[in-house]
Design a protein around this motif. Sequence first.
Motif, PDB file in Angstrom:
ATOM      1  N   ARG A 125      64.174 108.835 -13.549  1.00 46.30           N
ATOM      2  CA  ARG A 125      65.196 109.002 -12.528  1.00 46.30           C
ATOM      3  C   ARG A 125      66.255 110.017 -12.940  1.00 46.30           C
ATOM      4  O   ARG A 125      66.728 110.794 -12.119  1.00 46.30           O
ATOM      5  CB  ARG A 125      65.857 107.658 -12.212  1.00 46.30           C
ATOM      6  CG  ARG A 125      64.905 106.662 -11.519  1.00 46.30           C
ATOM      7  CD  ARG A 125      65.528 105.285 -11.416  1.00 46.30           C
ATOM      8  NE  ARG A 125      64.648 104.352 -10.717  1.00 46.30           N
ATOM      9  CZ  ARG A 125      63.659 103.685 -11.305  1.00 46.30           C
ATOM     10  NH1 ARG A 125      63.406 103.875 -12.591  1.00 46.30           N
ATOM     11  NH2 ARG A 125      62.912 102.849 -10.611  1.00 46.30           N
ATOM     12  N   LEU A 126      66.607 109.985 -14.220  1.00 52.42           N
ATOM     13  CA  LEU A 126      67.646 110.881 -14.716  1.00 52.42           C
ATOM     14  C   LEU A 126      67.168 111.605 -15.962  1.00 52.42           C
ATOM     15  O   LEU A 126      66.498 111.020 -16.809  1.00 52.42           O
ATOM     16  CB  LEU A 126      68.924 110.093 -15.049  1.00 52.42           C
ATOM     17  CG  LEU A 126      69.657 109.407 -13.902  1.00 52.42           C
ATOM     18  CD1 LEU A 126      70.770 108.533 -14.455  1.00 52.42           C
ATOM     19  CD2 LEU A 126      70.223 110.424 -12.929  1.00 52.42           C
ATOM     20  N   LYS A 127      67.502 112.878 -16.086  1.00 52.34           N
ATOM     21  CA  LYS A 127      67.227 113.642 -17.294  1.00 52.34           C
ATOM     22  C   LYS A 127      68.405 113.500 -18.253  1.00 52.34           C
ATOM     23  O   LYS A 127      69.527 113.193 -17.849  1.00 52.34           O
ATOM     24  CB  LYS A 127      66.976 115.108 -16.967  1.00 52.34           C
ATOM     25  CG  LYS A 127      65.814 115.341 -16.009  1.00 52.34           C
ATOM     26  CD  LYS A 127      64.500 114.817 -16.580  1.00 52.34           C
ATOM     27  CE  LYS A 127      63.348 115.088 -15.632  1.00 52.34           C
ATOM     28  NZ  LYS A 127      62.075 114.517 -16.141  1.00 52.34           N
ATOM     29  N   GLU A 128      68.139 113.762 -19.544  1.00 49.80           N
ATOM     30  CA  GLU A 128      69.159 113.525 -20.556  1.00 49.80           C
ATOM     31  C   GLU A 128      70.413 114.361 -20.344  1.00 49.80           C
ATOM     32  O   GLU A 128      71.501 113.946 -20.712  1.00 49.80           O
ATOM     33  CB  GLU A 128      68.590 113.779 -21.956  1.00 49.80           C
ATOM     34  CG  GLU A 128      69.506 113.302 -23.059  1.00 49.80           C
ATOM     35  CD  GLU A 128      68.822 113.255 -24.404  1.00 49.80           C
ATOM     36  OE1 GLU A 128      69.523 113.103 -25.408  1.00 49.80           O
ATOM     37  OE2 GLU A 128      67.585 113.377 -24.448  1.00 49.80           O
ATOM     38  N   ASN A 129      70.291 115.539 -19.741  1.00 52.35           N
ATOM     39  CA  ASN A 129      71.468 116.379 -19.529  1.00 52.35           C
ATOM     40  C   ASN A 129      72.173 116.096 -18.207  1.00 52.35           C
ATOM     41  O   ASN A 129      73.149 116.747 -17.855  1.00 52.35           O
ATOM     42  CB  ASN A 129      71.090 117.866 -19.603  1.00 52.35           C
ATOM     43  CG  ASN A 129      70.033 118.236 -18.580  1.00 52.35           C
ATOM     44  OD1 ASN A 129      69.522 117.388 -17.871  1.00 52.35           O
ATOM     45  ND2 ASN A 129      69.705 119.523 -18.513  1.00 52.35           N
ATOM     46  N   ASP A 130      71.687 115.110 -17.462  1.00 53.81           N
ATOM     47  CA  ASP A 130      72.332 114.712 -16.214  1.00 53.81           C
ATOM     48  C   ASP A 130      73.642 114.015 -16.528  1.00 53.81           C
ATOM     49  O   ASP A 130      73.721 113.199 -17.448  1.00 53.81           O
ATOM     50  CB  ASP A 130      71.403 113.778 -15.430  1.00 53.81           C
ATOM     51  CG  ASP A 130      71.869 113.552 -13.993  1.00 53.81           C
ATOM     52  OD1 ASP A 130      72.997 113.060 -13.803  1.00 53.81           O
ATOM     53  OD2 ASP A 130      71.092 113.862 -13.079  1.00 53.81           O
ATOM     54  N   ILE A 131      74.676 114.298 -15.749  1.00 56.53           N
ATOM     55  CA  ILE A 131      75.983 113.703 -15.999  1.00 56.53           C
ATOM     56  C   ILE A 131      75.958 112.181 -15.889  1.00 56.53           C
ATOM     57  O   ILE A 131      76.781 111.479 -16.469  1.00 56.53           O
ATOM     58  CB  ILE A 131      77.038 114.308 -15.033  1.00 56.53           C
ATOM     59  CG1 ILE A 131      78.457 113.925 -15.487  1.00 56.53           C
ATOM     60  CG2 ILE A 131      76.770 113.864 -13.590  1.00 56.53           C
ATOM     61  CD1 ILE A 131      79.541 114.630 -14.713  1.00 56.53           C
ATOM     62  N   LEU A 132      74.998 111.638 -15.146  1.00 60.42           N
ATOM     63  CA  LEU A 132      74.894 110.191 -14.963  1.00 60.42           C
ATOM     64  C   LEU A 132      73.981 109.510 -15.984  1.00 60.42           C
ATOM     65  O   LEU A 132      73.838 108.291 -15.967  1.00 60.42           O
ATOM     66  CB  LEU A 132      74.390 109.879 -13.544  1.00 60.42           C
ATOM     67  CG  LEU A 132      75.305 110.308 -12.391  1.00 60.42           C
ATOM     68  CD1 LEU A 132      74.643 109.995 -11.059  1.00 60.42           C
ATOM     69  CD2 LEU A 132      76.659 109.622 -12.490  1.00 60.42           C
ATOM     70  N   PHE A 133      73.365 110.311 -16.863  1.00 61.04           N
ATOM     71  CA  PHE A 133      72.463 109.723 -17.856  1.00 61.04           C
ATOM     72  C   PHE A 133      73.262 108.793 -18.778  1.00 61.04           C
ATOM     73  O   PHE A 133      74.323 109.171 -19.290  1.00 61.04           O
ATOM     74  CB  PHE A 133      71.802 110.820 -18.685  1.00 61.04           C
ATOM     75  CG  PHE A 133      70.668 110.322 -19.550  1.00 61.04           C
ATOM     76  CD1 PHE A 133      69.406 110.141 -19.022  1.00 61.04           C
ATOM     77  CD2 PHE A 133      70.873 110.034 -20.896  1.00 61.04           C
ATOM     78  CE1 PHE A 133      68.355 109.684 -19.810  1.00 61.04           C
ATOM     79  CE2 PHE A 133      69.834 109.575 -21.692  1.00 61.04           C
ATOM     80  CZ  PHE A 133      68.569 109.398 -21.142  1.00 61.04           C
ATOM     81  N   PRO A 134      72.796 107.555 -18.998  1.00 61.75           N
ATOM     82  CA  PRO A 134      73.569 106.579 -19.781  1.00 61.75           C
ATOM     83  C   PRO A 134      73.857 107.058 -21.205  1.00 61.75           C
ATOM     84  O   PRO A 134      72.948 107.520 -21.906  1.00 61.75           O
ATOM     85  CB  PRO A 134      72.654 105.345 -19.800  1.00 61.75           C
ATOM     86  CG  PRO A 134      71.777 105.500 -18.616  1.00 61.75           C
ATOM     87  CD  PRO A 134      71.553 106.975 -18.476  1.00 61.75           C
ATOM     88  N   LYS A 135      75.099 106.953 -21.590  1.00 58.95           N
ATOM     89  CA  LYS A 135      75.505 107.437 -22.911  1.00 58.95           C
ATOM     90  C   LYS A 135      74.750 106.715 -24.018  1.00 58.95           C
ATOM     91  O   LYS A 135      74.407 107.312 -25.036  1.00 58.95           O
ATOM     92  CB  LYS A 135      77.009 107.272 -23.094  1.00 58.95           C
ATOM     93  CG  LYS A 135      77.527 107.885 -24.390  1.00 58.95           C
ATOM     94  CD  LYS A 135      79.035 107.827 -24.494  1.00 58.95           C
ATOM     95  CE  LYS A 135      79.511 108.478 -25.783  1.00 58.95           C
ATOM     96  NZ  LYS A 135      80.985 108.425 -25.914  1.00 58.95           N
TER      97      LYS A 135
END
Length: 241
Positions: free
Chosen positions: A162-172
């Motif tokens: 769903r999210l890529k690692e560089n996405d701002i919403l990617f879980p820290k």
Amino acid sequence: MRTLVIGDIHSGLKALKQVLQKANITKEDKLIFLGDYVDGWSEAAETVDFLITLNETHNCVFLRGNHDELCFNYLVTEKENKEWLKHGGTATAASYSKLDEDTKNKHLDFYEELESYHLDSENRLFLHAGFTNLKGIEFEFFEKNFYWDRTLWELALATDNRLKENDILFPKRLSLYKEVYIGHTPLTRINKTYPLCASNVWNIDTGAAFKGPLSVMDINTKEVWQSEPVYTFYPDEKGRN
């Protein structure tokens, strides 16, 4: 040198011996055990005996699982936790009832020396369950999370694809380490019996306590070896089913 990670054993000593033989382990290999050595099948004390002996000849890292903590508490206090008994503790207590005091004390030392987590030189994290602090393992408030938490795996599953690692919403939490290796939550819950990667978290618990096999994985090549389904080694037992 290979680095091999081994999933939750749950007293399935026969399966452990088989899968280590299949993986053709050598003294040059590093063996990282993800915890939950006991509670399930009938060979709890025998499994720990085997691991203690293995550590004398091989390069082993033993992590603490929640069932190992429960067993240790029982051996120290001799008080039976009803929930523990329902989830594999009955078989473990029966296995330990056969031990002499000297051997029991060696096992207590083994449990006390278990590590909460292991972080290698390539920023790959190994622990039984998970962690919750957004800054990482060194800032974790509750050590028990290392062997009780399930939210890390739930987060990895929810984030995967769903999210890529560089996405701002990617879980820290998922961005702190190159890879994370866990057990604790059996993959048989989602009808899987093979190590599964979600986001950058690898779950190696393939359900040895239930109807699944015991798994070993080479973390560099991702080659996997598996035992026969563990319950087939103990046909007269129910395990944790």
